[in-house]
Design an enzyme around this catalytic site. Structure first.
Site, PDB file in Angstrom:
ATOM      1  N   ASP A  37       0.541  -1.109   0.020  1.00 18.80           N
ATOM      2  CA  ASP A  37       0.065   0.008  -0.071  1.00 18.80           C
ATOM      3  C   ASP A  37       0.908   1.264  -0.016  1.00 18.80           C
ATOM      4  OD1 ASP A  37      -3.210   0.208   0.874  1.00 18.80           O
ATOM      5  OD2 ASP A  37      -2.161   1.929   1.069  1.00 18.80           O
ATOM      6  N   ASN A  90      -5.001  -4.263  -7.339  1.00 22.88           N
ATOM      7  CA  ASN A  90      -6.302  -3.731  -6.676  1.00 22.88           C
ATOM      8  C   ASN A  90      -6.220  -2.132  -6.436  1.00 22.88           C
ATOM      9  OD1 ASN A  90      -8.716  -3.810  -4.787  1.00 22.88           O
ATOM     10  ND2 ASN A  90      -7.138  -3.182  -3.510  1.00 22.88           N
ATOM     11  N   TYR A 158     -11.489   7.885 -14.393  1.00 20.64           N
ATOM     12  CA  TYR A 158     -11.747   6.636 -13.942  1.00 20.64           C
ATOM     13  C   TYR A 158     -12.339   5.576 -14.925  1.00 20.64           C
ATOM     14  CZ  TYR A 158     -13.157   3.369  -9.887  1.00 20.64           C
ATOM     15  OH  TYR A 158     -13.545   2.376  -9.129  1.00 20.64           O
ATOM     16  N   LYS A 162     -10.545   2.304 -15.902  1.00 20.54           N
ATOM     17  CA  LYS A 162     -11.027   0.849 -15.708  1.00 20.54           C
ATOM     18  C   LYS A 162     -11.346   0.093 -17.058  1.00 20.54           C
ATOM     19  CE  LYS A 162     -11.153   1.171 -11.277  1.00 20.54           C
ATOM     20  NZ  LYS A 162      -9.867   0.189 -10.592  1.00 20.54           N
ATOM     21  N   ILE A 191     -19.349  -0.554  -3.505  1.00 17.61           N
ATOM     22  CA  ILE A 191     -19.134  -1.422  -2.385  1.00 17.61           C
ATOM     23  C   ILE A 191     -18.868  -0.471  -1.185  1.00 17.61           C
ATOM     24  CG2 ILE A 191     -17.737  -3.280  -1.549  1.00 17.61           C
ATOM     25  CD1 ILE A 191     -18.945  -3.987  -3.957  1.00 17.61           C
ATOM     26  N   THR A 193     -16.904   0.967   1.027  1.00 17.74           N
ATOM     27  CA  THR A 193     -15.578   0.878   1.754  1.00 17.74           C
ATOM     28  C   THR A 193     -15.258   2.341   1.952  1.00 17.74           C
ATOM     29  OG1 THR A 193     -14.514   1.344  -0.461  1.00 17.74           O
ATOM     30  CG2 THR A 193     -14.795  -1.128   0.014  1.00 17.74           C
TER      31      THR A 193
HETATM   32  P1  NAD Z   1     -10.066   2.008  -0.445  1.00 17.88           P
HETATM   33  O1  NAD Z   1      -9.781   3.648  -0.586  1.00 17.88           O
HETATM   34  O2  NAD Z   1     -10.661   1.460   0.658  1.00 17.88           O
HETATM   35  O3  NAD Z   1      -8.767   1.261  -0.450  1.00 17.88           O
HETATM   36  C1  NAD Z   1      -7.456   1.632  -1.417  1.00 17.88           C
HETATM   37  C2  NAD Z   1      -6.291   1.337  -0.984  1.00 17.88           C
HETATM   38  O4  NAD Z   1      -5.359   1.715  -1.980  1.00 17.88           O
HETATM   39  C3  NAD Z   1      -6.130   2.398   0.076  1.00 17.88           C
HETATM   40  O5  NAD Z   1      -5.420   1.430   1.210  1.00 17.88           O
HETATM   41  C4  NAD Z   1      -4.887   2.987  -0.598  1.00 17.88           C
HETATM   42  O6  NAD Z   1      -3.975   3.695   0.562  1.00 17.88           O
HETATM   43  C5  NAD Z   1      -4.378   2.450  -1.476  1.00 17.88           C
HETATM   44  N1  NAD Z   1      -3.638   3.178  -2.561  1.00 17.88           N
HETATM   45  C6  NAD Z   1      -4.125   4.514  -2.870  1.00 17.88           C
HETATM   46  N2  NAD Z   1      -3.072   4.948  -3.942  1.00 17.88           N
HETATM   47  C7  NAD Z   1      -2.361   3.922  -3.905  1.00 17.88           C
HETATM   48  C8  NAD Z   1      -1.037   3.672  -4.956  1.00 17.88           C
HETATM   49  N3  NAD Z   1      -0.797   5.164  -5.490  1.00 17.88           N
HETATM   50  N4  NAD Z   1      -0.185   2.699  -4.604  1.00 17.88           N
HETATM   51  C9  NAD Z   1      -0.460   1.821  -3.779  1.00 17.88           C
HETATM   52  N5  NAD Z   1      -1.781   1.761  -3.090  1.00 17.88           N
HETATM   53  C10 NAD Z   1      -2.467   3.079  -3.087  1.00 17.88           C
HETATM   54  O7  NAD Z   1     -10.850   1.893  -1.896  1.00 17.88           O
HETATM   55  P2  NAD Z   1     -11.468   0.216  -2.445  1.00 17.88           P
HETATM   56  O8  NAD Z   1     -12.767   0.709  -2.415  1.00 17.88           O
HETATM   57  O9  NAD Z   1     -11.065  -0.596  -1.558  1.00 17.88           O
HETATM   58  O10 NAD Z   1     -10.930   0.360  -3.846  1.00 17.88           O
HETATM   59  C11 NAD Z   1      -9.913  -0.677  -4.060  1.00 17.88           C
HETATM   60  C12 NAD Z   1     -10.230  -0.913  -5.593  1.00 17.88           C
HETATM   61  O11 NAD Z   1     -11.529  -1.146  -5.896  1.00 17.88           O
HETATM   62  C13 NAD Z   1      -9.954   0.453  -6.356  1.00 17.88           C
HETATM   63  O12 NAD Z   1      -9.053   0.101  -7.880  1.00 17.88           O
HETATM   64  C14 NAD Z   1     -11.292   0.738  -6.812  1.00 17.88           C
HETATM   65  O13 NAD Z   1     -11.162   1.527  -8.145  1.00 17.88           O
HETATM   66  C15 NAD Z   1     -11.744  -0.559  -6.966  1.00 17.88           C
HETATM   67  N6  NAD Z   1     -13.388  -0.476  -6.879  1.00 17.88           N
HETATM   68  C16 NAD Z   1     -14.092   0.039  -5.721  1.00 17.88           C
HETATM   69  C17 NAD Z   1     -15.444   0.207  -5.864  1.00 17.88           C
HETATM   70  C18 NAD Z   1     -16.131   0.698  -4.647  1.00 17.88           C
HETATM   71  O14 NAD Z   1     -17.302   0.852  -4.674  1.00 17.88           O
HETATM   72  N7  NAD Z   1     -15.606   0.619  -3.279  1.00 17.88           N
HETATM   73  C19 NAD Z   1     -16.095  -0.380  -6.742  1.00 17.88           C
HETATM   74  C20 NAD Z   1     -15.396  -1.145  -7.977  1.00 17.88           C
HETATM   75  C21 NAD Z   1     -14.010  -0.765  -8.006  1.00 17.88           C
END
Ligand code: NAD
Length: 252
Positions: A37, A90, A158, A162, A191, A193
């Site tokens: 991370d 991720n 975004y 994606k 989701i 989060t």
């Molecule tokens: P989150 O913000 O809870 O977690 C993301 C993590 O990535 C954090 O710990 C952050 O510190 C880390 N991060 C950010 N920039 C970074 C970098 N440059 N290098 C390494 N780590 C980095 O987000 P999430 O909801 O768990 O999202 C995770 C993935 O899932 C993302 O790619 C997001 O686009 C995708 N996603 C999320 C959702 C949703 O609704 N939450 C839906 C579809 C896709």
């Protein structure tokens, strides 16, 4: 023997949300997990959870937008645990909202850098190690989104990133299929989060929930279960796919 015993896994953005749930599930099913991370404290917190629960894990600070960090994280996994078998690319951010004609171009570069370039940088260094480890025992899942297939109005970077993740996943799957390496992407709906909770009001989250046929947001565990399925032997004939985990969002 647990499902992923003797497997080494690397999860980017593993310090929160989806990456945290995936790291926990893989470790709970026997994998040695490298949680990376940009926020080292967050990765270390998840590692502590895993180790306290009896699992094996290490934390690494990595910015997925930096090529050299992707190489370093893979090298760490190999040096620490002897190889690399599973990877989940991720890490991702939401980015500032603006229509295409008003896009902040530095913000565009940032979102593309983390959400799209970071996935390719990851695979660039993960795949050679998986070929060494025996590609048929290895698999990659890349984190796309429903916005890998439908628009996120106001957030073109975004959506573009994606869609790009879905595309590069198909390409890589085609390139390494004959060697037995499986590479898939997933498309979660919205989701619950920290990504949403820190950026959206409860009213906006309720409105988003209504866009899913199931009438609610998803949970990190509901995404993690599908990711772990795709990483497992149970998905041995699944590659190049884009698995929606969207509560029916794109069906309506
Ligand atoms: P989150 O913000 O809870 O977690 C993301 C993590 O990535 C954090 O710990 C952050 O510190 C880390 N991060 C950010 N920039 C970074 C970098 N440059 N290098 C390494 N780590 C980095 O987000 P999430 O909801 O768990 O999202 C995770 C993935 O899932 C993302 O790619 C997001 O686009 C995708 N996603 C999320 C959702 C949703 O609704 N939450 C839906 C579809 C896709």
């Amino acid at each position: 023997m647990a499902q992923f015993t003797d497997k080494v896994a690397l999860i980017t953005g593993g310090g929160s949300g989806l990456g945290e749930a995936i790291s926990n599930e893989l470790a709970g099913k026997g994998a040695s997990v490298v949680v990376t991370d940009i926020n080292l404290d967050a990765a270390q917190r998840v590692v502590k959870e895993i180790v306290d629960a009896g699992g094996i894990a290490s934390a690494v600070q990595q910015d997925t937008a930096k090529k050299e960090d992707s190489e370093m994280a893979v090298r760490y996994a190999v040096d620490t645990y002897g190889g690399l078998h599973l990877a989940v690319n991720n890490a991702g951010i939401g980015g500032k909202s603006a229509p295409a004609g008003e896009t902040d171009l530095d913000e565009w570069d940032k979102v593309i850098g983390i959400n799209l370039n970071g996935v390719l940088y990851g695979m660039r260094y993960q795949i050679p190690q998986m070929l060494k480890a025996g590609a048929r025992n290895c698999a990659i899942v890349n984190m796309a989104s429903i916005h890998g297939t439908v628009a996120a109005p106001g957030n073109g970077a975004y959506t573009a990133a994606k869609h790009g993740v879905v595309g590069i996943t198909k390409n890589a799957a085609a390139e390494y299929g004959l060697q037995g390496l499986r590479i898939n992407s997933v498309g979660p709906g919205y989701i619950r989060t920290p990504l949403l909770e820190n950026n959206l009001t409860p009213e906006v989250m309720d409105a988003l929930a209504d866009k899913h046929a199931l009438g609610r947001l998803g949970t990190s565990e509901e995404v993690s279960h599908v990711v772990c399925f795709l990483l497992s032997e149970e998905a041995s004939f699944v590659t190049g796919s884009y698995y929606l985990i969207d509560g029916g969002y794109t069906a309506v």
